[in-house]
Motif scaffolding. Sequence first.
Motif, PDB file in Angstrom:
ATOM      1  N   VAL A 105       2.025   1.958  -3.464  1.00 36.18           N
ATOM      2  CA  VAL A 105       1.155   2.493  -4.494  1.00 36.18           C
ATOM      3  C   VAL A 105       0.609   4.237  -3.960  1.00 36.18           C
ATOM      4  O   VAL A 105       0.791   4.283  -5.031  1.00 36.18           O
ATOM      5  N   VAL A 106       0.198   4.193  -2.659  1.00 37.35           N
ATOM      6  CA  VAL A 106      -0.067   5.712  -2.333  1.00 37.35           C
ATOM      7  C   VAL A 106       0.797   6.200  -3.186  1.00 37.35           C
ATOM      8  O   VAL A 106       0.432   7.743  -3.756  1.00 37.35           O
ATOM      9  N   HIS A 116       0.595  -1.191  -0.096  1.00 37.09           N
ATOM     10  CA  HIS A 116       0.015  -0.578   0.222  1.00 37.09           C
ATOM     11  C   HIS A 116       0.783   1.333  -0.334  1.00 37.09           C
ATOM     12  O   HIS A 116      -0.193   2.469  -0.929  1.00 37.09           O
ATOM     13  N   GLU A 117       2.271   1.712   1.166  1.00 38.95           N
ATOM     14  CA  GLU A 117       2.612   2.362   1.129  1.00 38.95           C
ATOM     15  C   GLU A 117       2.826   2.864  -0.745  1.00 38.95           C
ATOM     16  O   GLU A 117       3.664   3.930  -0.939  1.00 38.95           O
TER      17      GLU A 117
END
Lengths: 387, 153
Positions: free
Chosen positions: A33-34, A30-31
């Motif tokens: 991708v953000v 997630h990190e």
Amino acid sequence: MAKRRVAIVGTGQTNHKSHRPDVNGQELIHEAVVRALQDAELSINDIDAILIGNMDHFEGINYVDCWSIDGSGGYHKPIMKLTTGGTTGSTLAIGGYHFVASGMFDKVLVIGWEKNSESDTTGAITTAFDPIWDRLVFAGAISGLAVEAQSYMAKYGATDRDGARVSVRDRKHACNNPYAQLRKEVTLEEVLASPMLADPIHLLDVCPRTDGACAVVIASEDCAETITSTPDWIWATANRHTYSYLGDVNWGELDSIADASKELFKKSGINEPRKQINVIEMYQPYSLAGIIWIEDMGIIPRGKGAEYIWSGATDMGGELPINPSGGVIACNPIGATGLIRCAEAAMQVMGKAEGRQVPDVNFAVSTGFGGCMWTDMILHGKNKPNL
Amino acid sequence: MGNIFYGIEPSVYKSQINVPYQWWAGETASKFFMVLRDDKKILGKQCPRCGKVYCPPKKTCPSCFTETNSWKEVGPKGKLISYTIVLRQLAALQKKVPVAFGLICIDGADNAMLHYIGDVDVNNITIGMEVEAVFADDRNATINAISHFKPLT
Ligand SMILES: [Zn+2]
């Protein structure tokens, strides 16, 4: 053949570390991708499809395409997993290129990740080798690399001191990269005095184990220039596999990168790679490969690689800087590693590489490398390629 | 039947893949497990955008792609969403058959948790029945700090 032009329009990566106990795999993904979406100024809703990959057996999780959704943003989107060993990250980038170049999707999110701290690297990598012939008498990644180095040294008279010079370069470059795991300069003597892991490879000659993720947004020419004023155009990609069994490899020369380079440069009209390419992000898991493989790529004649490295030509500020990011020796979340090379090359072309920026990059090359000596390559360019 | 191996001795190499693992639960799951172990309380985590409360907790709401931000105590009661009964003693089963696996939507949460259904004749389990968490006496920081869920009716 590509039906349309394709560009990288955003990249993101985690601050890579040896252990990330604060997050699970999905949260790590997630990190990255953000950060990639922020870099492209897009939202997850703009993404048409996702490609994700990591190393088989490394986290012991099958069907990562499904399992990663909480982190990837893949809810109700087409997702595919690609895994090709060491080249996983570069294969993901090539896959993303195919998805967009074919006309099937406009904006594709590509994710490579690894939590290397969660398993035993040698145990997992050994499963890549044939159970009947190779696995009983050979193990892990480093042995094959050492065999390559020994064969090259016997042919061309290079030494582990030549290799150490490459390690000194990459580890110095890594100090400019806030995302790299290992950011500490070393001296030639320190490399040579570090423990011998597999002759001639010392501890400081070889890559670490890393937890990290990388994400890249790939877009079609229909929208790339509205997303960013400085797209990184993909000019060509190439992929070569050579053999099933270690005993069939032409040790001391990397035939796969030699052949992939020929295809890459021919497709793009590059006939003097040393002059026309401005920077290389090479998937170079140990130091001597930094000498051997630039010869195989046709940048330097055979046997002249060490001399070229010692001249400083591949250092920052030199004729052809290699691994401004610090490369794989400084940071190796394996399923992400090839994609980090691609992202770093894209950042060089887009002018976003900050403290590790090489000035005026027109062409950049990124590579991927995998165990039984296979290769991926991508040519990145500032200007739009011909179709 | 002809002898397909006539003249050769078939050679079979038996082995197994042996890779040790250590999975990091991450901060979000770790907090849930520590509170479960130490305080016998079940926590959910809420998405600020859609308001959904996740138990098991998630760091990111998968439908909104937004980080969840507030912890809520939920349960210990809940409703059985679905279940199955295992009758064959497979090697992977840690309990003696019959074993009931249930999906429990804990009161106050919007998703469901997988766990055992126990303290009941498996023939009397029904979808929609009210259940309650039974905590293990000897609790570690895993999902097994809950021993099982028992029906309340
Ligand atoms: Zn939400």
